[in-house]
Design a protein around this motif. Structure first.
Motif, mmCIF file in Angstrom:
data_model
loop_
_atom_site.group_PDB
_atom_site.id
_atom_site.type_symbol
_atom_site.label_atom_id
_atom_site.label_comp_id
_atom_site.label_asym_id
_atom_site.label_seq_id
_atom_site.Cartn_x
_atom_site.Cartn_y
_atom_site.Cartn_z
ATOM 1 N N PHE A 64 53.897 -38.535 33.936
ATOM 2 C CA PHE A 64 54.760 -38.709 32.762
ATOM 3 C C PHE A 64 54.121 -38.032 31.555
ATOM 4 O O PHE A 64 53.099 -38.479 31.047
ATOM 5 C CB PHE A 64 54.965 -40.210 32.518
ATOM 6 C CG PHE A 64 55.829 -40.561 31.347
ATOM 7 C CD1 PHE A 64 56.712 -39.647 30.762
ATOM 8 C CD2 PHE A 64 55.784 -41.845 30.809
ATOM 9 C CE1 PHE A 64 57.509 -39.988 29.684
ATOM 10 C CE2 PHE A 64 56.580 -42.201 29.725
ATOM 11 C CZ PHE A 64 57.432 -41.266 29.166
ATOM 12 N N ASP A 65 54.742 -36.942 31.094
ATOM 13 C CA ASP A 65 54.253 -36.240 29.910
ATOM 14 C C ASP A 65 54.913 -36.828 28.670
ATOM 15 O O ASP A 65 56.011 -36.435 28.271
ATOM 16 C CB ASP A 65 54.532 -34.739 30.010
ATOM 17 C CG ASP A 65 53.779 -33.947 28.945
ATOM 18 O OD1 ASP A 65 53.261 -34.566 27.995
ATOM 19 O OD2 ASP A 65 53.703 -32.704 29.065
ATOM 20 N N GLU A 66 54.217 -37.807 28.062
ATOM 21 C CA GLU A 66 54.729 -38.469 26.856
ATOM 22 C C GLU A 66 53.814 -38.165 25.671
ATOM 23 O O GLU A 66 53.754 -38.943 24.707
ATOM 24 C CB GLU A 66 54.846 -39.984 27.061
ATOM 25 C CG GLU A 66 53.847 -40.637 27.997
ATOM 26 C CD GLU A 66 52.386 -40.457 27.640
ATOM 27 O OE1 GLU A 66 51.844 -41.299 26.927
ATOM 28 O OE2 GLU A 66 51.779 -39.455 28.078
ATOM 29 N N SER B 205 49.048 -38.506 28.791
ATOM 30 C CA SER B 205 48.160 -38.702 27.641
ATOM 31 C C SER B 205 46.886 -39.446 28.038
ATOM 32 O O SER B 205 45.872 -39.354 27.346
ATOM 33 C CB SER B 205 48.889 -39.470 26.536
ATOM 34 O OG SER B 205 49.226 -40.786 26.977
ATOM 35 N N LYS B 206 46.933 -40.167 29.131
ATOM 36 C CA LYS B 206 45.770 -40.923 29.615
ATOM 37 C C LYS B 206 45.068 -40.230 30.788
ATOM 38 O O LYS B 206 43.957 -40.605 31.161
ATOM 39 C CB LYS B 206 46.195 -42.321 30.068
ATOM 40 C CG LYS B 206 46.953 -43.123 29.020
ATOM 41 C CD LYS B 206 46.077 -43.464 27.832
ATOM 42 C CE LYS B 206 46.814 -44.354 26.828
ATOM 43 N NZ LYS B 206 45.991 -44.598 25.618
ATOM 44 N N TYR C 181 35.809 -32.313 42.666
ATOM 45 C CA TYR C 181 37.261 -32.468 42.726
ATOM 46 C C TYR C 181 37.686 -33.494 41.685
ATOM 47 O O TYR C 181 37.268 -34.655 41.729
ATOM 48 C CB TYR C 181 37.704 -32.864 44.137
ATOM 49 C CG TYR C 181 37.495 -31.717 45.083
ATOM 50 C CD1 TYR C 181 38.438 -30.708 45.184
ATOM 51 C CD2 TYR C 181 36.321 -31.591 45.814
ATOM 52 C CE1 TYR C 181 38.234 -29.621 46.005
ATOM 53 C CE2 TYR C 181 36.098 -30.503 46.632
ATOM 54 C CZ TYR C 181 37.064 -29.517 46.720
ATOM 55 O OH TYR C 181 36.843 -28.429 47.523
ATOM 56 N N LEU C 182 38.516 -33.061 40.777
ATOM 57 C CA LEU C 182 39.011 -33.913 39.714
ATOM 58 C C LEU C 182 40.223 -34.687 40.224
ATOM 59 O O LEU C 182 40.731 -34.423 41.315
ATOM 60 C CB LEU C 182 39.335 -33.060 38.491
ATOM 61 C CG LEU C 182 38.208 -32.099 38.040
ATOM 62 C CD1 LEU C 182 38.570 -31.427 36.721
ATOM 63 C CD2 LEU C 182 36.864 -32.795 37.952
ATOM 64 N N PRO C 183 40.706 -35.683 39.470
ATOM 65 C CA PRO C 183 41.738 -36.580 40.009
ATOM 66 C C PRO C 183 42.952 -35.884 40.611
ATOM 67 O O PRO C 183 43.427 -36.274 41.685
ATOM 68 C CB PRO C 183 42.111 -37.426 38.797
ATOM 69 C CG PRO C 183 40.846 -37.498 38.003
ATOM 70 C CD PRO C 183 40.221 -36.140 38.157
ATOM 71 N N LEU C 184 43.477 -34.842 39.957
ATOM 72 C CA LEU C 184 44.674 -34.181 40.474
ATOM 73 C C LEU C 184 44.391 -33.496 41.810
ATOM 74 O O LEU C 184 45.180 -33.594 42.749
ATOM 75 C CB LEU C 184 45.180 -33.157 39.455
ATOM 76 C CG LEU C 184 46.622 -32.683 39.655
ATOM 77 C CD1 LEU C 184 47.596 -33.797 39.311
ATOM 78 C CD2 LEU C 184 46.911 -31.458 38.803
#
Length: 564
Positions: free
Chosen positions: A500-502, A4-5, A42-45
């Motif tokens: 974490f997918d919350e 979510s962040k 390049y993005l964070p992932l």
């Protein structure tokens, strides 16, 4: 990292301009975004995956005694003029107002540093490397990060006192590369290659087979022979000589323009047809003789002719030089041309070629008797199924992506830049250099090319941005929220990176689709159904295998899975 962040802008649809799987999935999974043609943000992932690759590269380079540098991308144009590479086509981007260039590689800078500081044989050998942004004046960027104008490369340079020392440094790098690509989970092979703009006495490429690859390679599946098509050879037989020693005979061949037409018209086998191809080398005309439908390899031709520019002669020039159009050109009595021939034609007779006037050919040409040749060279491209030069089994010709390239440079750059040392007798000698490159983005792209399915990426744990993707199925359940947060803390405290997918506003189905798209090796799924039995689910992304484990045992089970 809580999803979510996190900034991971996934896409549902395949972008229209992405035509290979790695490019499609790097865009869809939010790893990168295009800024302009051949230039990516390049993005964070995506950058996290690249950092994993860089760390593996660093560890293996350090293990062979490499020392890490960080060299300037901006170079004075004059430095590249010293080595004669300033005007290599499609190689260097320049900033004219400042007489600066954006470096595609750093032999020149390394040579300059060596010239300033290497004084004695006691200072050698050295292995210097860096991981740095590079630039190339690529005229047609395509295939995502595989052919761009800006890229990240590990480049290293060996400095030795002798050629024998270079051999040792070269083999150290070759072994380090094998370890790097193996640790990255890649299936690769090694081929002999052309040195191209780098120059030098020998080179090898580390390749990944792919139908989207822009390199073509010949590989023997029965022995260890493999080579880039630019240097590959085969055991095809030479044309040889026939017993008849007939005089040259001119024949009328009206409207014949191709080898196949000529073979049909004269009822002649292709091995007796000597095709003429015309080029300029440093402005001078060159006629190249090839057998039948053998394809001329321009890289081999350039190597055979030596340094300088090689370009085809157009139809108008050809008519003015020879008095005939293409299809009617031949080597007999041809003036003002350098003449070279492919080795398959060496010493051959009984040949048919153009008569240097339209609609006529000459029969019974004897290359030893009738033609003044400037040399025989291996000039042809190997074809599928030809016999391997080592074991004579059929060769496979396939496409591949280059991961890394290693070169024996020798003294080309040290002599140009006056990088010398004093040997044991006090004599001044040029440093013997090697150059070794790995494309960091190519590691990532090749990993995705080799490991994906219809749902998304399938990461190997070595390169995965996160080894674990934790999914809280229903955020409306207090037990699911409490347990998934406990699991997240426990895994993180154990040193395991977790995505974490919350997200509370996303359906379970959407979460599962995102998890498959992002492709982390292990999915940990916390749901109400499993928690009724005190369990959580683990899914292996690669195999799809699922297992239920007690929630209290989860950390240890995940650790063991990651160690396997």
């Amino acid at each position: 990292m809580r999803l979510s962040k996190a900034f991971i802008p996934t896409l549902k649809e395949i972008p229209a301009d992405a035509n290979i799987p790695s490019h499609q999935l790097m865009l869809r999974s939010g790893m990168l975004r295009q800024l302009t043609a051949g230039v990516y943000s390049y993005l964070p992932l995506g950058y996290k995956a690249m950092l994993k690759a860089m760390q593996i590269v660093r560890e293996e380079m350090n293990a062979i005694g490499g020392q890490e540098f960080y060299l300037p991308a901006l170079n004075p144009e004059s430095l590249w003029m010293e080595t004669g590479r300033r005007n290599v086509p499609n190689f260097i981007l320049s900033i004219k107002e400042r007489d600066l260039v954006l470096a595609p590689t750093h032999e020149e800078v390394i040579g300059q540093i060596a010239a300033m500081h290497i004084q004695s044989y006691k200072d050698l050998p050295q292995i210097w490397y860096q991981i740095q942004t590079k630039f190339r004046n690529e005229p047609r960027p395509r295939s995502g990060v595989l052919r761009g104008r800006q890229f990240i490369m590990k480049d290293s340079y060996s400095l030795d006192a002798t050629w024998e020392g270079l051999d040792v440094s070269y083999e150290l790098h070759a072994e380090a590369y094998r370890k790097i690509f193996t640790r990255c989970g890649l299936r690769f092979f090694v081929v002999g290659a052309s040195s191209g703009a780098m120059g030098g006495t020998g080179s090898q490429e580390f390749m990944v087979e792919s139908r989207y690859g822009e390199d073509t390679v010949a590989v023997c599946e029965s022995c260890d022979y493999a080579a880039n098509i630019e240097v590959a050879t085969s055991a095809v037989p030479p044309v040889g000589r026939v017993n008849d020693d007939k005089p040259i005979e001119e024949v009328h061949t009206p409207n014949i323009r191709t080898i196949d037409q000529l073979a049909d018209f004269l009822k002649a086998p292709h091995e007796r047809l000597a095709k003429s191809v015309v080029y300029r080398h440093n402005g001078s005309p060159v006629l190249v003789l090839m057998m039948g439908n053998d394809q001329l390899n321009e890289t081999k031709l350039a190597a055979a002719l030596g340094e300088g520019e090689v370009s085809p002669i157009n139809a108008e020039e050809l008519l003015g030089l020879t008095g005939a159009d293409g299809g009617s050109i031949g080597p007999v009595n041809l003036k003002r041309f350098k003449i070279v021939a492919d080795k398959r034609l060496e010493g051959a007779n009984g040949l048919i070629s153009g008569a240097n006037r339209n609609d006529y050919h000459l029969m019974n040409i004897d290359l030893q008797r009738d033609v003044k040749l400037d040399g025989y060279f291996d000039l042809r491209s190997v074809e599928q199924g030809e016999p391997c030069p080592k074991c004579h089994k059929p060769l496979k010709v396939t496409h591949a992506i280059e991961l890394g390239h290693i070169f024996k440079l020798g003294t080309k750059y040290s002599e140009a830049l006056n990088a010398k040392y004093l040997d044991e007798s006090g004599s001044s000698k040029p440093i013997v250099m090697g150059s070794y490159g790995i494309g960091i983005e190519r590691i990532i792209a090749c990993a995705i090319e080799q490991s994906h399915d219809e749902h998304g990426i399938v990461w190997d744990k070595a390169l995965a941005p996160y080894p674990v993707h934790l999914i809280a199925v229903n955020m409306n359940s207090k037990e699911v929220v409490l347990t998934s947060n406990q699991v997240y803390r426990s895994l993180t405290e154990a040193g395991i990176e977790v995505l974490f997918d919350e997200r509370a506003n996303v359906s379970p189905g959407f979460k599962f689709k995102d998890a498959d798209l992002l492709g982390m090796p292990f999915h940990v799924i916390v749901g109400e159904k499993g928690l009724k039995n005190g369990q959580v689910e683990i899914k292996k992304r690669k195999s799809g295998e699922r297992m239920m484990v007690p929630k209290d045992d989860l950390v240890e089970v995940v650790k063991k899975l990651l160690e396997e």
